[in-house]
Design a protein around this motif. Structure first.
Motif, PDB file in Angstrom:
ATOM      1  N   TYR A  83      12.205  15.327   2.920  1.00 35.65           N
ATOM      2  CA  TYR A  83      13.196  15.929   3.751  1.00 35.65           C
ATOM      3  C   TYR A  83      14.514  14.997   3.793  1.00 35.65           C
ATOM      4  O   TYR A  83      15.370  15.394   3.863  1.00 35.65           O
ATOM      5  CB  TYR A  83      12.557  16.031   5.164  1.00 35.65           C
ATOM      6  CG  TYR A  83      11.431  16.900   5.376  1.00 35.65           C
ATOM      7  CD1 TYR A  83      11.557  18.312   4.949  1.00 35.65           C
ATOM      8  CD2 TYR A  83      10.004  16.269   5.462  1.00 35.65           C
ATOM      9  CE1 TYR A  83      10.515  19.003   5.115  1.00 35.65           C
ATOM     10  CE2 TYR A  83       8.918  17.217   5.585  1.00 35.65           C
ATOM     11  CZ  TYR A  83       9.206  18.480   5.392  1.00 35.65           C
ATOM     12  OH  TYR A  83       8.027  19.306   5.436  1.00 35.65           O
ATOM     13  N   SER A  86      16.236  15.486   0.713  1.00 34.78           N
ATOM     14  CA  SER A  86      17.083  16.937   1.005  1.00 34.78           C
ATOM     15  C   SER A  86      18.329  16.764   1.845  1.00 34.78           C
ATOM     16  O   SER A  86      19.587  17.452   1.628  1.00 34.78           O
ATOM     17  CB  SER A  86      16.238  17.830   1.601  1.00 34.78           C
ATOM     18  OG  SER A  86      16.877  19.210   2.089  1.00 34.78           O
ATOM     19  N   ILE A  87      17.998  15.902   3.026  1.00 37.19           N
ATOM     20  CA  ILE A  87      19.220  15.731   3.746  1.00 37.19           C
ATOM     21  C   ILE A  87      20.447  15.001   3.161  1.00 37.19           C
ATOM     22  O   ILE A  87      21.545  15.338   3.097  1.00 37.19           O
ATOM     23  CB  ILE A  87      18.924  14.881   5.014  1.00 37.19           C
ATOM     24  CG1 ILE A  87      17.762  15.757   5.936  1.00 37.19           C
ATOM     25  CG2 ILE A  87      19.963  14.339   5.785  1.00 37.19           C
ATOM     26  CD1 ILE A  87      17.373  15.036   7.113  1.00 37.19           C
ATOM     27  N   GLY A  89      21.146  15.035  -0.033  1.00 35.34           N
ATOM     28  CA  GLY A  89      21.867  15.975  -0.813  1.00 35.34           C
ATOM     29  C   GLY A  89      22.747  16.978  -0.012  1.00 35.34           C
ATOM     30  O   GLY A  89      23.919  17.020  -0.542  1.00 35.34           O
ATOM     31  N   LEU A  90      22.233  17.353   0.963  1.00 33.70           N
ATOM     32  CA  LEU A  90      22.870  18.098   1.926  1.00 33.70           C
ATOM     33  C   LEU A  90      24.540  17.488   2.385  1.00 33.70           C
ATOM     34  O   LEU A  90      25.663  18.047   2.389  1.00 33.70           O
ATOM     35  CB  LEU A  90      22.399  18.749   3.031  1.00 33.70           C
ATOM     36  CG  LEU A  90      21.522  19.714   2.784  1.00 33.70           C
ATOM     37  CD1 LEU A  90      20.298  20.233   3.853  1.00 33.70           C
ATOM     38  CD2 LEU A  90      22.031  21.016   2.178  1.00 33.70           C
ATOM     39  N   LEU A  91      23.914  16.139   2.696  1.00 32.27           N
ATOM     40  CA  LEU A  91      25.187  15.171   3.203  1.00 32.27           C
ATOM     41  C   LEU A  91      26.130  15.119   1.881  1.00 32.27           C
ATOM     42  O   LEU A  91      27.613  15.282   2.101  1.00 32.27           O
ATOM     43  CB  LEU A  91      24.620  13.801   3.608  1.00 32.27           C
ATOM     44  CG  LEU A  91      24.021  13.991   5.030  1.00 32.27           C
ATOM     45  CD1 LEU A  91      23.468  12.378   5.233  1.00 32.27           C
ATOM     46  CD2 LEU A  91      25.336  14.265   6.093  1.00 32.27           C
ATOM     47  N   LYS A  92      25.837  14.740   0.661  1.00 31.22           N
ATOM     48  CA  LYS A  92      26.638  14.647  -0.409  1.00 31.22           C
ATOM     49  C   LYS A  92      27.602  15.972  -0.570  1.00 31.22           C
ATOM     50  O   LYS A  92      28.605  15.859  -0.954  1.00 31.22           O
ATOM     51  CB  LYS A  92      25.838  14.410  -1.420  1.00 31.22           C
ATOM     52  CG  LYS A  92      25.368  12.923  -1.491  1.00 31.22           C
ATOM     53  CD  LYS A  92      24.495  12.449  -2.944  1.00 31.22           C
ATOM     54  CE  LYS A  92      24.229  11.047  -2.819  1.00 31.22           C
ATOM     55  NZ  LYS A  92      23.288  10.906  -4.098  1.00 31.22           N
ATOM     56  N   GLN A  93      26.856  17.069  -0.544  1.00 28.03           N
ATOM     57  CA  GLN A  93      27.442  18.345  -0.642  1.00 28.03           C
ATOM     58  C   GLN A  93      28.544  18.481   0.304  1.00 28.03           C
ATOM     59  O   GLN A  93      29.817  18.997   0.110  1.00 28.03           O
ATOM     60  CB  GLN A  93      26.707  19.586  -0.507  1.00 28.03           C
ATOM     61  CG  GLN A  93      25.754  19.840  -1.719  1.00 28.03           C
ATOM     62  CD  GLN A  93      24.730  21.042  -1.473  1.00 28.03           C
ATOM     63  OE1 GLN A  93      24.649  21.697  -0.355  1.00 28.03           O
ATOM     64  NE2 GLN A  93      23.935  21.522  -2.567  1.00 28.03           N
ATOM     65  N   ALA A  94      28.213  18.144   1.520  1.00 32.18           N
ATOM     66  CA  ALA A  94      29.512  18.236   2.544  1.00 32.18           C
ATOM     67  C   ALA A  94      30.370  17.413   2.487  1.00 32.18           C
ATOM     68  O   ALA A  94      31.445  17.777   2.735  1.00 32.18           O
ATOM     69  CB  ALA A  94      28.804  17.962   4.002  1.00 32.18           C
TER      70      ALA A  94
END
Length: 118
Positions: A83, A86-87, A89-94
């Motif tokens: 998890y 995953s978080i 990766g999502l932060l990098k995308q943001a």
């Protein structure tokens, strides 16, 4: 002469018989008395040992519970690494989207241009 000798032998036999009956009659009660005496002397110490063992058992159970709880927490933390990745990766995308939005706003026509020196 035989009569006093016979009386002496008869007395010896009856004395030995009486002594044997006395020993046989009293031996179980003496044994039970010795057992009772031994139990009375050793029982307080045995009771203390039992109490100590129960206390140690309770402390051990508490320590075992603590260790099991800690192991469970560590396992849960290890399992949660998926998890966290995953978080991340999502932060990098943001962050990437924010950078794209910032750079695209720099090129927008609504953006104020610095005054020209003409």
């Amino acid at each position: 002469m035989e009569e006093p000798e016979m009386q002496l032998k008869g007395k010896k036999v009856t004395d030995k018989f009486t002594e044997s009956v006395y020993v046989l009659a009293n031996e179980p009660s003496v044994a039970l008395y010795r057992l009772q005496e031994h139990v009375r002397r050793s029982l307080p110490e045995l009771a203390q040992h039992k109490s100590d063992m129960q206390s140690w058992e309770e402390q051990s159970q508490g320590a075992i519970y603590t260790v099991e709880y800690a192991c469970s927490a560590i396992k849960n933390m290890t399992d949660s690494s998926v998890y966290f990745r995953s978080i991340e990766g999502l932060l990098k995308q943001a962050i990437s989207f924010k950078d794209q939005m910032t750079s695209s706003q720099g090129r927008s026509p609504n953006e104020q241009q610095p005054p020209s020196s003409t």
